[in-house]
Motif scaffolding. Sequence first.
Motif, short mmCIF file in Angstrom:
data_model
loop_
_atom_site.label_atom_id
_atom_site.label_comp_id
_atom_site.label_asym_id
_atom_site.label_seq_id
_atom_site.Cartn_x
_atom_site.Cartn_y
_atom_site.Cartn_z
N ARG A 148 0.83 -1.20 0.00
CA ARG A 148 0.00 0.00 0.00
C ARG A 148 0.87 1.26 0.00
NH1 ARG A 148 -5.49 -0.57 1.26
NH2 ARG A 148 -6.11 -2.76 1.52
N ILE A 149 0.21 2.39 -0.29
CA ILE A 149 0.92 3.67 -0.32
C ILE A 149 1.66 3.91 0.99
CG2 ILE A 149 0.60 6.18 -0.32
CD1 ILE A 149 0.43 5.07 -3.09
N GLY A 150 1.06 3.52 2.10
CA GLY A 150 1.70 3.71 3.40
C GLY A 150 3.03 2.99 3.52
N ASP A 151 3.19 1.88 2.80
CA ASP A 151 4.47 1.16 2.84
C ASP A 151 5.57 1.98 2.17
OD1 ASP A 151 3.66 -1.39 4.09
OD2 ASP A 151 2.36 -1.54 2.34
N GLY A 173 5.01 12.68 -2.99
CA GLY A 173 4.83 12.29 -4.37
C GLY A 173 3.35 12.24 -4.76
N HIS A 174 3.09 11.65 -5.91
CA HIS A 174 1.73 11.72 -6.46
C HIS A 174 1.56 10.72 -7.59
CE1 HIS A 174 3.75 13.97 -9.73
NE2 HIS A 174 4.42 14.55 -8.74
N HIS A 185 -2.13 10.70 -3.55
CA HIS A 185 -0.99 11.37 -2.93
C HIS A 185 -0.07 10.33 -2.32
CE1 HIS A 185 1.35 14.30 -0.75
NE2 HIS A 185 1.00 13.80 0.43
N VAL A 186 1.25 10.58 -2.40
CA VAL A 186 2.24 9.64 -1.86
C VAL A 186 3.06 10.38 -0.80
CG1 VAL A 186 4.08 8.01 -2.40
CG2 VAL A 186 2.34 8.53 -4.12
N PRO A 187 2.68 10.30 0.47
CA PRO A 187 3.41 11.02 1.52
C PRO A 187 4.84 10.49 1.67
CG PRO A 187 1.27 10.24 2.31
CD PRO A 187 1.53 9.55 1.00
#
Length: 255
Positions: A148-151, A173-174, A185-187
Amino acid sequence: MVEIKTDKALEAMREAGRVVARALATVRAAAAVGVSLRELDEAARTVLDEAGARSPFLGYRPSFAPVPFPAVICASVNDAVVHGIPGDYRLRDGDLVSIDCGAQLDGWTGDAAISFTVGTPRPADLALIAATQQALDAGIAAATVGRRIGDIAHAVGTVARKADCGLLEGFGGHGIGRTMHEDPHVPNRGRPGRGYPLRHGLALAIEPMLTAGGRDDYRTDPDGWTLRTVDGSRAAHIEHTVAITEDGPRILTLL
């Protein structure tokens, strides 16, 4: 809305990514003591023009911006983290430079950034750039189907914090594809196992922005674009456009 790309679309994005990579390589080769940031922008424009590509940066105006962006690259020097407008400033010995560039070709987009030093480097700047690259590498390694994005966010943030670096508050990122900024969105920091699931065909721009002073806050120049560290410490920014595939992450912005 998140768009999952077909393999054909990813191949088209790869071609746009090659243009970005050539533009960044050209800028890097042109950067030297005494060269102006405007001259670096002109070098990148030539590459885009010769490829028949257009810049997604030029004329871009998000809600926070007082004016449209006037260039095809962002050129951020020393304590400028991102979004620096290339003007008449001439590079000096020991400067730390971050260049962000995008290209749209045949309806698809690539976006990447590099950081480097000019002339005699400061050891601390080289360490900061290395940490930023390591954070990007970790984020890319986490960009696999089933995660997932959180990873990705957790991987980037873990490297940054281990290096005692700050991460620009609210920026990351994005998604990318038909336009430069798409969902999700990619924190650059987050909790593993959370966020949007990574699937084959998802394209992301992963972009750590690390500050040497360890602070996450920033100040904005009067131009409304350039973001600087509050404490005057230096910053680095490195980015790639990456496709999530069944065969693992594929970097689309390489030569």
